[in-house]
Each structure stands twice: as structure tokens, then as C-alpha cells.
Design a protein around this motif. Sequence first.
Motif, PDB file in Angstrom:
ATOM      1  N   ASP A 231       0.834  -1.210   0.000  1.00  0.00           N
ATOM      2  CA  ASP A 231       0.000   0.000   0.000  1.00  0.00           C
ATOM      3  C   ASP A 231       0.872   1.265   0.000  1.00  0.00           C
ATOM      4  OD1 ASP A 231      -2.209  -1.624   0.080  1.00  0.00           O
ATOM      5  OD2 ASP A 231      -2.426  -1.548   2.280  1.00  0.00           O
ATOM      6  N   TYR A 232       1.955   1.217   0.766  1.00  0.00           N
ATOM      7  CA  TYR A 232       2.848   2.374   0.836  1.00  0.00           C
ATOM      8  C   TYR A 232       3.517   2.623  -0.520  1.00  0.00           C
ATOM      9  CZ  TYR A 232       6.735   5.326   2.221  1.00  0.00           C
ATOM     10  OH  TYR A 232       7.651   6.334   2.308  1.00  0.00           O
ATOM     11  N   LEU A 233       3.913   1.554  -1.166  1.00  0.00           N
ATOM     12  CA  LEU A 233       4.555   1.708  -2.478  1.00  0.00           C
ATOM     13  C   LEU A 233       3.557   2.233  -3.507  1.00  0.00           C
ATOM     14  CD1 LEU A 233       6.762  -1.525  -2.694  1.00  0.00           C
ATOM     15  CD2 LEU A 233       7.515   0.823  -2.331  1.00  0.00           C
ATOM     16  N   LYS A 234       2.317   1.824  -3.382  1.00  0.00           N
ATOM     17  CA  LYS A 234       1.303   2.323  -4.318  1.00  0.00           C
ATOM     18  C   LYS A 234       1.128   3.827  -4.168  1.00  0.00           C
ATOM     19  CE  LYS A 234      -3.467   1.438  -5.811  1.00  0.00           C
ATOM     20  NZ  LYS A 234      -4.708   0.637  -5.565  1.00  0.00           N
ATOM     21  N   LYS A 235       1.042   4.276  -2.899  1.00  0.00           N
ATOM     22  CA  LYS A 235       0.947   5.717  -2.681  1.00  0.00           C
ATOM     23  C   LYS A 235       2.189   6.456  -3.182  1.00  0.00           C
ATOM     24  CE  LYS A 235      -1.989   5.242   1.438  1.00  0.00           C
ATOM     25  NZ  LYS A 235      -2.092   5.509   2.908  1.00  0.00           N
ATOM     26  N   THR A 236       3.339   5.851  -2.935  1.00  0.00           N
ATOM     27  CA  THR A 236       4.591   6.476  -3.414  1.00  0.00           C
ATOM     28  C   THR A 236       4.600   6.577  -4.921  1.00  0.00           C
ATOM     29  OG1 THR A 236       5.744   5.568  -1.497  1.00  0.00           O
ATOM     30  CG2 THR A 236       7.108   6.316  -3.326  1.00  0.00           C
ATOM     31  N   SER A 237       4.147   5.529  -5.599  1.00  0.00           N
ATOM     32  CA  SER A 237       4.112   5.540  -7.064  1.00  0.00           C
ATOM     33  C   SER A 237       3.192   6.641  -7.573  1.00  0.00           C
ATOM     34  CB  SER A 237       3.649   4.170  -7.577  1.00  0.00           C
ATOM     35  OG  SER A 237       3.534   4.187  -8.980  1.00  0.00           O
ATOM     36  N   GLN A 238       2.074   6.829  -6.903  1.00  0.00           N
ATOM     37  CA  GLN A 238       1.177   7.903  -7.331  1.00  0.00           C
ATOM     38  C   GLN A 238       1.811   9.278  -7.106  1.00  0.00           C
ATOM     39  OE1 GLN A 238      -2.411   7.214  -5.077  1.00  0.00           O
ATOM     40  NE2 GLN A 238      -3.052   5.421  -6.306  1.00  0.00           N
ATOM     41  N   ALA A 239       2.510   9.429  -5.961  1.00  0.00           N
ATOM     42  CA  ALA A 239       3.181  10.716  -5.691  1.00  0.00           C
ATOM     43  C   ALA A 239       4.275  10.997  -6.718  1.00  0.00           C
ATOM     44  CB  ALA A 239       3.763  10.701  -4.273  1.00  0.00           C
ATOM     45  N   VAL A 240       5.018   9.941  -7.087  1.00  0.00           N
ATOM     46  CA  VAL A 240       6.066  10.105  -8.101  1.00  0.00           C
ATOM     47  C   VAL A 240       5.463  10.499  -9.434  1.00  0.00           C
ATOM     48  CG1 VAL A 240       7.810   8.858  -9.417  1.00  0.00           C
ATOM     49  CG2 VAL A 240       7.708   8.595  -6.938  1.00  0.00           C
ATOM     50  N   LYS A 241       4.334   9.892  -9.781  1.00  0.00           N
ATOM     51  CA  LYS A 241       3.679  10.226 -11.046  1.00  0.00           C
ATOM     52  C   LYS A 241       3.237  11.674 -11.069  1.00  0.00           C
ATOM     53  CE  LYS A 241      -0.105   8.785 -14.089  1.00  0.00           C
ATOM     54  NZ  LYS A 241      -1.266   7.871 -14.262  1.00  0.00           N
ATOM     55  N   MET A 242       2.682  12.151  -9.966  1.00  0.00           N
ATOM     56  CA  MET A 242       2.266  13.553  -9.904  1.00  0.00           C
ATOM     57  C   MET A 242       3.471  14.495 -10.000  1.00  0.00           C
ATOM     58  SD  MET A 242      -0.618  13.359  -6.857  1.00  0.00           S
ATOM     59  CE  MET A 242      -0.778  15.136  -6.879  1.00  0.00           C
ATOM     60  N   ARG A 244       6.304  13.869 -11.484  1.00  0.00           N
ATOM     61  CA  ARG A 244       6.808  13.866 -12.865  1.00  0.00           C
ATOM     62  C   ARG A 244       5.943  14.736 -13.774  1.00  0.00           C
ATOM     63  NH1 ARG A 244       8.565   7.517 -13.983  1.00  0.00           N
ATOM     64  NH2 ARG A 244      10.507   7.594 -12.739  1.00  0.00           N
ATOM     65  N   ASP A 245       4.630  14.679 -13.548  1.00  0.00           N
ATOM     66  CA  ASP A 245       3.749  15.539 -14.372  1.00  0.00           C
ATOM     67  C   ASP A 245       4.058  17.013 -14.131  1.00  0.00           C
ATOM     68  OD1 ASP A 245       2.568  13.293 -15.365  1.00  0.00           O
ATOM     69  OD2 ASP A 245       0.889  13.290 -13.928  1.00  0.00           O
ATOM     70  N   LYS A 246       4.222  17.373 -12.841  1.00  0.00           N
ATOM     71  CA  LYS A 246       4.541  18.776 -12.551  1.00  0.00           C
ATOM     72  C   LYS A 246       5.890  19.180 -13.151  1.00  0.00           C
ATOM     73  CE  LYS A 246       1.910  19.012  -8.224  1.00  0.00           C
ATOM     74  NZ  LYS A 246       1.977  19.231  -6.749  1.00  0.00           N
ATOM     75  N   ILE A 247       6.892  18.281 -13.041  1.00  0.00           N
ATOM     76  CA  ILE A 247       8.223  18.588 -13.612  1.00  0.00           C
ATOM     77  C   ILE A 247       8.125  18.744 -15.121  1.00  0.00           C
ATOM     78  CG2 ILE A 247      10.534  17.641 -14.010  1.00  0.00           C
ATOM     79  CD1 ILE A 247      10.425  16.441 -11.228  1.00  0.00           C
ATOM     80  N   ALA A 248       7.325  17.901 -15.761  1.00  0.00           N
ATOM     81  CA  ALA A 248       7.152  18.004 -17.209  1.00  0.00           C
ATOM     82  C   ALA A 248       6.525  19.343 -17.582  1.00  0.00           C
ATOM     83  CB  ALA A 248       6.296  16.845 -17.705  1.00  0.00           C
ATOM     84  N   GLN A 249       5.524  19.795 -16.796  1.00  0.00           N
ATOM     85  CA  GLN A 249       4.920  21.097 -17.081  1.00  0.00           C
ATOM     86  C   GLN A 249       5.916  22.239 -16.870  1.00  0.00           C
ATOM     87  OE1 GLN A 249       1.410  21.366 -14.663  1.00  0.00           O
ATOM     88  NE2 GLN A 249       0.303  19.718 -15.748  1.00  0.00           N
ATOM     89  N   ILE A 250       6.661  22.135 -15.775  1.00  0.00           N
ATOM     90  CA  ILE A 250       7.681  23.176 -15.526  1.00  0.00           C
ATOM     91  C   ILE A 250       8.717  23.201 -16.641  1.00  0.00           C
ATOM     92  CG2 ILE A 250       9.551  23.846 -13.964  1.00  0.00           C
ATOM     93  CD1 ILE A 250       7.859  22.747 -11.660  1.00  0.00           C
ATOM     94  N   ASP A 251       9.159  22.020 -17.064  1.00  0.00           N
ATOM     95  CA  ASP A 251      10.150  21.933 -18.149  1.00  0.00           C
ATOM     96  C   ASP A 251       9.607  22.554 -19.427  1.00  0.00           C
ATOM     97  OD1 ASP A 251      12.665  20.831 -19.355  1.00  0.00           O
ATOM     98  OD2 ASP A 251      11.177  19.708 -20.533  1.00  0.00           O
ATOM     99  N   LYS A 252       8.334  22.309 -19.721  1.00  0.00           N
ATOM    100  CA  LYS A 252       7.742  22.843 -20.949  1.00  0.00           C
ATOM    101  C   LYS A 252       7.576  24.346 -20.885  1.00  0.00           C
ATOM    102  CE  LYS A 252       3.751  22.188 -24.017  1.00  0.00           C
ATOM    103  NZ  LYS A 252       2.483  21.451 -24.243  1.00  0.00           N
TER     104      LYS A 252
END
Length: 938
Positions: A231-242, A244-252
Motif C-alpha cells: 500500500d505504501y509503495l502504491k501511494k509512493t508511485s502515485q506521488a512520483v507520477k504527480m 513527474r507531471d509537474k516537472i514536465a509542465q515546468i520543463d515545458k
Amino acid sequence: MASSHSSSPVPQGSSRDVFFKKEVDPTKHIRPVQSLPDVCPKEPTVTDQHRWTIYHSKVNLPAALNDPRLAKRESDFFTKTWGLDFVDTEVIPSFYLPQISKEHFTVYQQEISQKEKTHERCKNICPPKDTFDRTLLHTHDKSRTDLEQVPKIFMKPDFALDDSLTFNSVLPWSHFNTAGGKGNRDAASSKLLQEKLSHYLDIVEVNIAHQISLRSEAFFHAMTSQHELQDYLKKTSQAVKMLRDKIAQIDKVMCEGSLHILRLALTRNNCVKVYNKLKLMATVHQTQPTVQVLLSTSEFVGALDLIATTQEVLQQELQGIHSFRHLGSQLCELEKLIDKMMIAEFSTYSHSDLNRPLDDDCQILEEERLVSLVFGLLKQRKLNFLEIYSEEMIITAKNIIKQCVINKVSQIEDIDTDVIVKLADQMRMLNFPQWFDLLKDIFSKFTIFLQRVKATLNIIHSVVLSVLDKNRRTRELEEISQQKNAAKDNSLDTEVAYLIHEGLFISDAFNESELTPIAIDTTSQRNASPNSEPCSSDSVSEPECTTDSSSSKEQTSSSATPGCVDMMVNEDMKLTDLELEKLANNIQELLYSASDICHDRAVKFLMSRAKDGFLEKLNSTEFITLSRLMETFILDTEHICGRKSMSLLGALQSQANKFVNRFHEERKTKLSLLLDNERWKQADVPAEFQDLVDSISDGKIALPEKKSGVTEERKPAEVLIVEGQQYAVVGTVLLLIRIILEYCQCVDNIPSVTTDMLTRLSDLLKYFNSRSCQLVLGAGALQVVGLKTITTKNLALSSRCLQLIVHYIPVIRAHFEARLQPKQYSMLRHFDHITKDYHDHIAEISAKLVAIMDSLFDKLLSKYEVKAPVPSACFRNICKQMAKMHEAIFDLLPEEQTQMLFLRINASYKLHLKKQLSHLNVINDGGPQNGYLGVLPT
């Protein structure tokens, strides 16, 4: 146990170990662990080998080891996940974690050491409480008893049924032997063996089940922790995905535009580099035609600079360009050709400079051309060009003498060139005035020749010194620049290090955008034309094409004076300071060599004329004139070249020695003939001899010049007046004084023969003293001249002549002393010896005069008797002889000497008279005998 693409083995522990904490601190960094799959699915249908799927999982270790899809059992379990080529590698230490050593635990050990001692002491005093349940202990003992029933062979760590001994021990063959009617018994034994092994298996399984039951709590706890971890890894994976999305927007939004601008800047810089490179290639392509144009105008320095610059560009900026692969070797061959052309050009220049007419006032021929050639030779390290100039000097010196002789001989009509073919023989036909004029012409031509050589070598010397000075200044500037660059690099390195710490791409952008344009600008300034167009064959306005050619013309033209020579010095002069200083010294030595060459050729010319004894036959005036001409030439060459050459001076000294020998022999022979014909009678003194003596009265010894235009003839005098005293002399002494003055005058004219002349003059004075003594005192004149007797007048005249010579000896001594070196003063002792010899001779003459009268007194008084008449004939005869003596010497000797002489004669007379009176027993008693003595001479 399970393995995956990035999983690591789960740690194992005892029943009291806790695998995971129930409460996890989210602020702490936890290494992610992937979940263990629960089931073993069917055969995978996905062919993606790089993406992990559920088909890569295994339930337990036997499933992993017994995978039917593998062709063979892998030797390593982990090669299933990472491939057959997986190799264990050493883990690189982390840069962010420090290296832990025992020293890090020293402080901790010191802190707990006291507590540890206290714990051990308490442990010994209070043993630990028995926490084991008696039931568990009983069960444990029972299990141990059951396990002891199992044979020890099954418990061995190296148990293997493939071993024959082990197999025979476990399954004896005797239970399976059916022969001999024992089948039923063997079957029973086999069944019994099977039951026994089954019993052993049950015991083991019961113990295993018992151990599992003891650890059931830990197992279920591990399963519960596994679900929480998933369960902890699932939450971590979701946080990492979010994230990465924010970093991608900042990069763009914030980075892509800026990075695009940087990429465009880099692209533009690359395009500029390519454009400049193409322009540089176009310029280099025109190198060979431009070099040909420069060589056609003898611009060797410009051509060499262009070749050197092109070679540098080919090695640095155009390295690897396929189209220019042969250009470097072609330029090297062209550079060798230019070396040969410069050597030939310098040889031609040297020949034309040294062989042009010597009456030309221009001392330097084409100075700009000379400066350009010297710079080119120095640039190519061709330092042997001075040898070419030296050889040309030798040839020119020979030609100067040859041409002068040809010109002089052609002017003499008495020389038949058809009969006398050799030029040396024609030269020997010249008389002294003609030959002297020829020698004077040669010396003047040599003087002009040396002046030209000096002017040329001064230009070369100034070029070398300018290069040396430029090297030193360049080295000083480089040291200052290095110090400044070191300080600048320190600040630049700090800034670049900061950028690298922030991000590698930023530092790359900084290097390209800040540093590279500087190099690009430098290259473009050197290689690009003002209108940014490639250099063509018709237009050589590019710096690569014109910097070395046109500027070299300007530098050459501006270097007409030595003060502007350093304008042509560039950065390509790779000569060391030691080489340049040695070359400068060689140039000065070459100037000395030029002087030596002229002197050597002059010596050979003199020796060629002296073969028939021509120089030895010269009279004093001619030789002195020749000596002065040679000394003047020696001084002129010393003034021009700065060093005295010794070859011509040595030849002059050799000829001077021969001249001195002949000079002395002639005068000694002349004196000998005069003495052999001298009758020792008083001679009249001509006026010229009186003038000769008067010229010495002021302390200077010099022959008086003959007065031209004076027709009045003065009568000769009876005596020679020297400083108020009268000297009655013979003719030989007058000529001897003239000879002595000729010796002194020769010393003034030829200072190098002073010592020889002193020796010869001493010999001459000694010869006159000894010879006159032989002729007068020794009565040699009776046989040589035919005199009847040596009279008192002859003796007195000889004494007076000796006194005249003695009078002039101090003057002669002072004359020579003023012209001798201090270390040569010891030679003046000859005059002291001569003076003593002359005084002894004079004393002997005086003694001889006294002896003559003494013998006369002895002869006359020995016959004297005391009787009439009075005065007696004896005394009358004595008085008559003494009167004759006085009459003979009174006019010859000074009054003081006459008085001293007659005092000595009177003493002799009294001695003889007393002796005779004593013999006659005549006593001064006033008797009659005293009256007969008469008047006695006093």
C-alpha cells in the motif's frame, strides 16, 4: 523468496527479529522494495523482455529452480532475471556517503565501555530468569529424542545418493536379491525398509511442522507487513507520477524556450565556425600562388612568414582536411627551395657588394635587400652565411691587389708585358717611387674595402641585436601575461565550477557562448578579410596573404636605418639568446678577420717584392717613408676594426731588423774606413756641422733640415763650439757625430727598432773607442796611415775627440730612455760602460803625455853635471821641450786640463831632479855648487 528486475533479497532473522516496523516515518528516506506476487500464472504471452510482468515472478525457491522453460539449470539463480551474461561486479562506493572506519566508533565505545562493564558485573551477580516454558522444553527434548532415531548418515551435510557407499548404506542390496527362494523374505525386508524410511520422514516432518508452528506469528506478521508495504509503495508511485507531471509542465513552460535559444546560439556559433573555416581554407588555398609572387620580388621574409603561418593553420585549425593532405609537404619543399634561394641571393649580394668599384662613395649596397636577406636567414636558422661572406672577402682582397698591380704596370711604358708575362715579375720591374705609389694605392683601396665591410657587418650586427632584444622583451611580456592569466584563470575556474555544480548543461552553454566567441573573433581577425570574402588569386588583401608580404615590404623600406631594424622582428624567430650572442660575436670576429686578411695580403705583396733584396737595399729615407706608410695603414685598420693585426706589423719589424743590420754595417764600415785614413790632425769645422751641433743644444736630437734657396757660403771654423766650449777635432769625429744623430733620428722614425738601434749604437761607440786607441795609443796609425810618429798633438787631439763623444753620451742616453719601455731600462747600462771606457781611455792618453815628458826628463837629467855655464845646456833643453809641449796642447786642450797636465809633468820633473842631485851628492848648503845650478824650470 522472490526475485524481480530491481528487487533485492528479503533479509532473514530469528523468531525474535522484527522484519518491518508498523509505523513508518515518512520524513526518513526508505529504500523502495517491490511486492512479492502471490500466484504463479500461466505461460506468458508477452514478448517484451525489458518490461517486468507477473510472468517473471516465482512463488518459492523450488519453483524458481525447477522452471521448465529453461534449457538447462542455471548455475546462478539471478541470471534468470538479469540474463545469462550477468556478472557480479564490485559496487562503486557512493560519493555521498562517507567511508566508515573503526575510528568513527571510538567515541561510542568510550561512552558505553563503562556501561558494558556494569552490565557484565550485574549479569554475573544476577543470572537471567528462565523464561522457557517447561512444556516447550519437554517438547524440545522429545523432538530431540525422536530425531536421534534417524540415522546420522541422513544428517550429514555432504549426503548424496549418487555416492555408492552412501547408497549401499541406505539401501542394502541384500533386501532386493530374489535368488535362492528367498523372495518372500526379501519382499518383507523391503517393505520393512520402506516403513522405516517412512517413519524417519514422519519424524522429520513432525519436527519441521513443530518449528513452523513456533514461527507462525512471525510469518503472519511478515505477510501483514508485506501488504502494508505494498500500500505504501502504491501511494509512493502515485506521488512520483504527480511529481513527474509537474516537472514536465515546468520543463515545458520554463526550460524548453531557454534551451531552444541556447541550442540556436550554439547552432549559430557552429555556422560561424564553418563559415570562418571555409574562408580560412580559401585563404590557405591561395598560399602557393602568393608565395610565388613574393619570391618573384625577392620578398623571402614575407614568403617564409606566409609559409610558417599556413603550416601552423594546417596543423591546428585545418588538421584532418583531406583536400590539404599534401599541402604541408609541398610547403616544406618550397621552404627548402627558399633556403637555397636565400643562400644564393646572399652570395650574389656579397659578391656584388665587395667587388663594386672602390671609388664609389656609397658604403652600403641595397641596405633593404641586405636586411631582408639577414632576417630570412635568421628565421631559417641558416647561421653559416658569415662563412660565405668571409670567403668572398678573401677573394676580393686578392682581386684588389691584382687589379692595382695591373693598373700600375699598364701605366709604365718601360715594362714590356709581352716579354715579361708574369704579373709578379712585372711588378718587380718597378723602381721604388713607382712601387711605393702602388703600395699606397693598395693601402687606400684596402682602407675603403674595410670601411665597406664594417658598414655591412654593422647592419647585420644591428639586425642580430634587434632580434635578441625582441626575444628578451617578448619573454618578459610572456611572463607578465602568464601571471595575469593565472589570476584570471583562478576567478574563471571558480565561476565555471559553480555552474557545473548547478548543472552540466549550463556550464557547456557558458563555455560555448562566452569562451568560444573569443577564439572565433581572434581567428576571424587573423584570417577574415574586412569584407568577409574569401581571398582570391587576383586580390591578396586578406591578412593571411598580405600580412607577411605587404607588411614585409613596409618593414624593409622602413628599416633603412639600423634604428628601425626591429620593426621586421616577428614572433617566429626561434633562435635562443645564446645562439644570437654567439652570432654577434662571430660578426665582430669576422670584422677582425677582414683586417687580418688585408694585412696578410699586404705581407704577401711585400714578400713578393722583397725576393730580390729590394727592401734591404733601400736607403734610410726610403725605408723610413715605407715604414711610416705601413704604420699609418696599421693604425687606420685598427681604428676601423677595433683590433690591431700583427701580421703586417711583424713583417715590418722583420724588414726593420734587416734594415737596422744593413744600416749599422754600412756606418760601421764607413767609420772603419774613416779611421783607417785618419791622420789625426786638427780639421776645419764646416758650418753645417756647427749647425748640427747647435741643433742638439736645446735637448732635442734631430738632423737639421737643409735650407733651400740659401746661396751664401760660410767659411769653416777652426774649432767646434759646443755649449761655449771649444773642441778641436778630427774629421772622423765630425762624421761620427753625424752618424750618431742618424741613429737617433732612425729611432724617432722607426720606434719599433729602438732596442736594436741602442745595441748597434753601443757597438759603434765601443768600436770607435777601441779602434782609436789602437791607432793612437797603440801607434797603429804608423802602419795604417804611414805617420812617422805619434806626437803629443795627436794624443791631445785624440783625447779632445773622446771628450766630445763623452759630452754627448748623456744626451744620447736620455733620447733613448724616453723611447724605451720601463722594462727595457736595463739596456741603458751600455752607456754607463761606454762612458767608463772613454774616461779610462782619456786618462790613459793623459798618462801617456806625462810618460813622454817623464822619459825626456830621465834622459836629459841623467847626463846633468853641476858645472858652468849657467844655465846649463840640460836645463835649456828641458825648458825648450816643455815649451814645445805647451805649444802643442795649449790650443787643443782646455786651460784647466793643461794646468793639471803640467802640474803632473812638473811633479815628474822635480822627482827626477831630486834623484839626480842626490846621485851627485849636491846639498843645499849655500856652497859654490849651488851657484852652478842656474835657473831651474818650475
